[in-house]
Design an enzyme around this catalytic site. Structure first.
Site, short mmCIF file in Angstrom:
data_model
loop_
_atom_site.label_atom_id
_atom_site.label_comp_id
_atom_site.label_asym_id
_atom_site.label_seq_id
_atom_site.Cartn_x
_atom_site.Cartn_y
_atom_site.Cartn_z
N ARG A 1 0.80 -1.22 0.00
CA ARG A 1 0.00 0.00 0.00
C ARG A 1 0.84 1.28 0.00
NH1 ARG A 1 -2.75 -3.90 1.45
NH2 ARG A 1 -0.79 -4.44 2.45
N THR A 2 1.79 1.38 0.90
CA THR A 2 2.47 2.67 1.05
C THR A 2 3.24 3.01 -0.22
OG1 THR A 2 2.66 2.15 3.39
CG2 THR A 2 3.95 4.00 2.59
N LYS B 1 25.71 -2.81 -0.96
CA LYS B 1 27.18 -2.69 -1.01
C LYS B 1 27.71 -1.90 0.19
CE LYS B 1 26.63 -2.05 -5.94
NZ LYS B 1 26.66 -0.95 -6.92
N ARG C 1 10.94 3.98 3.30
CA ARG C 1 10.64 3.00 4.38
C ARG C 1 11.94 2.30 4.73
NH1 ARG C 1 5.72 -1.16 4.52
NH2 ARG C 1 4.73 0.81 5.10
N HIS D 1 4.69 5.91 11.45
CA HIS D 1 4.22 5.74 10.07
C HIS D 1 3.24 6.89 9.79
CE1 HIS D 1 3.08 4.04 6.33
NE2 HIS D 1 2.82 2.80 6.68
N1 CP Z 1 -0.37 0.01 5.73
C1 CP Z 1 0.84 -0.29 5.23
O1 CP Z 1 1.86 0.30 5.61
O2 CP Z 1 0.84 -1.28 4.28
P1 CP Z 1 2.12 -1.75 3.46
O3 CP Z 1 3.07 -2.41 4.43
O4 CP Z 1 1.59 -2.69 2.42
O5 CP Z 1 2.76 -0.52 2.87
#
Ligand code: CP
Length: 308
Positions: free
Chosen positions: A54-55, A83, A104, A132
């Site tokens: 999703r993100t 590396k 991320r 998040h």
């Molecule tokens: N909600 C969320 O962070 O989903 P993903 O891990 O799929 O990005």
């Protein structure tokens, strides 16, 4: 003024800035066709050192739907991190190619290190078990859109409250609104970290309680926020196996819930919500995933200083 800022944790945004983003997201939801080329010529980099559906893809869909372009990597293995390159050197390089980046990373604080190494806006797409913030923007837009407000309601947050970064960010953000009551539902081992109960909830005199049984509190809730037990953050597989199915919401458990309660989940779901619940009008987690794209469109526009 949001132009040029990074977003590392929810409270990097003032309440006014948060409102600006949510109001723009509302406008985009109402008329998406009016925004199809506002980011023409701009490039978003998605730097994902951990898996995501999703993100990453909602950020990419957001930029594409604004008329911009995207580039990036979806695992550390396919970048020069493999590396030994540092996050700071990576972001300095990416800033030569892109206008904005979403990152991320499994290490808490890595997106902050990146943001400190560049003038380009960096958005935290999830750092370890920490924060998040764009999931929180998604959650706030969903609650505001479906319940019509962000104050005066009771939210039950259930599951892995220890490692669930979406939970930490959501509590932090909602604690700034008046009369939001938190019901924290988890096994003893997965309770919310003490810095959240002390620094955020107790210090601000916020109404909260911690319980182990979801059935005992279901009827009190206006919003039920389910979460997955975060397998990837456990050191011991036996503990994960013992705790992973602590909560499974099904139609029977929902029999005591309010008719207008909404059920949210940041997803991915494993077993926490039975698929039979998907047909219930209270199930809002796939709507939530769509709101996530719209709010990221608004966030990209604001951080780039792009007007319609
Ligand atoms: N909600 C969320 O962070 O989903 P993903 O891990 O799929 O990005």
């Amino acid at each position: 003024m949001l132009k040029g800022k990074s977003l590392i944790e929810p409270n990097d945004l003032s309440l006014e800035e948060l409102d600006e983003i949510l109001n723009l997201a509302d406008k985009i939801v109402a008329n998406p066709e009016e925004y199809t080329d506002v980011c023409k010529g701009k490039v978003l980099a998605t730097l994902f050192y951990e898996p995501s559906t999703r993100t990453r893809l909602s950020f990419e869909a957001a930029m594409l739907r604004l008329g911009g372009s995207i580039m990036g990597f979806s695992s550390a293995d396919s970048s020069s991190a493999a590396k030994g390159e540092s996050v700071a050197d990576t972001i300095r390089t990416i800033a030569c190619y892109a206008d904005i980046a979403a990152m991320r990373h499994p290490k808490e604080g890595a997106p902050k290190v990146a943001a400190m190494a560049t003038d380009m806006p960096v958005i935290n797409g999830g750092d370890g078990g920490h924060q998040h913030p764009t999931q929180t923007l998604t959650d706030l837009l969903t609650i505001r859109s479906l319940k019509g407000k962000l104050d005066n309601f009771t939210i039950g947050i259930c599951g892995d409250l220890k490692f669930g970064r979406t939970v930490h960010s959501l509590i932090k953000a909602l604690s700034r609104f008046s009369s939001v009551k938190f019901v924290l539902v988890s096994p003893e081992e997965l309770k919310v970290p003490e810095y959240i109960t002390h620094e955020i909830l107790k210090n601000n005199n916020i109404d909260y309680k911690e319980v182990e049984k979801l059935e005992d509190v279901m009827g009190e809730l206006d919003v039920l926020y389910m979460t997955r037990v975060q397998k990837e953050r456990f050191f011991n597989e036996a503990d994960y196996i013992r705790l992973k199915d602590s909560y499974i919401v099904d139609m029977e458990k929902l029999s005591s819930a309010k008719d207008d309660m909404i059920i949210l989940h940041p997803l991915p779901r494993v077993n926490e919500i039975s698929v039979e619940v998907d047909k219930d009008p209270r199930a809002a987690y796939f709507k939530q995933a769509k709101f996530g794209m719209y709010v990221r469109m608004a966030l990209i526009m604001k951080l780039l200083g792009v007007e319609k």
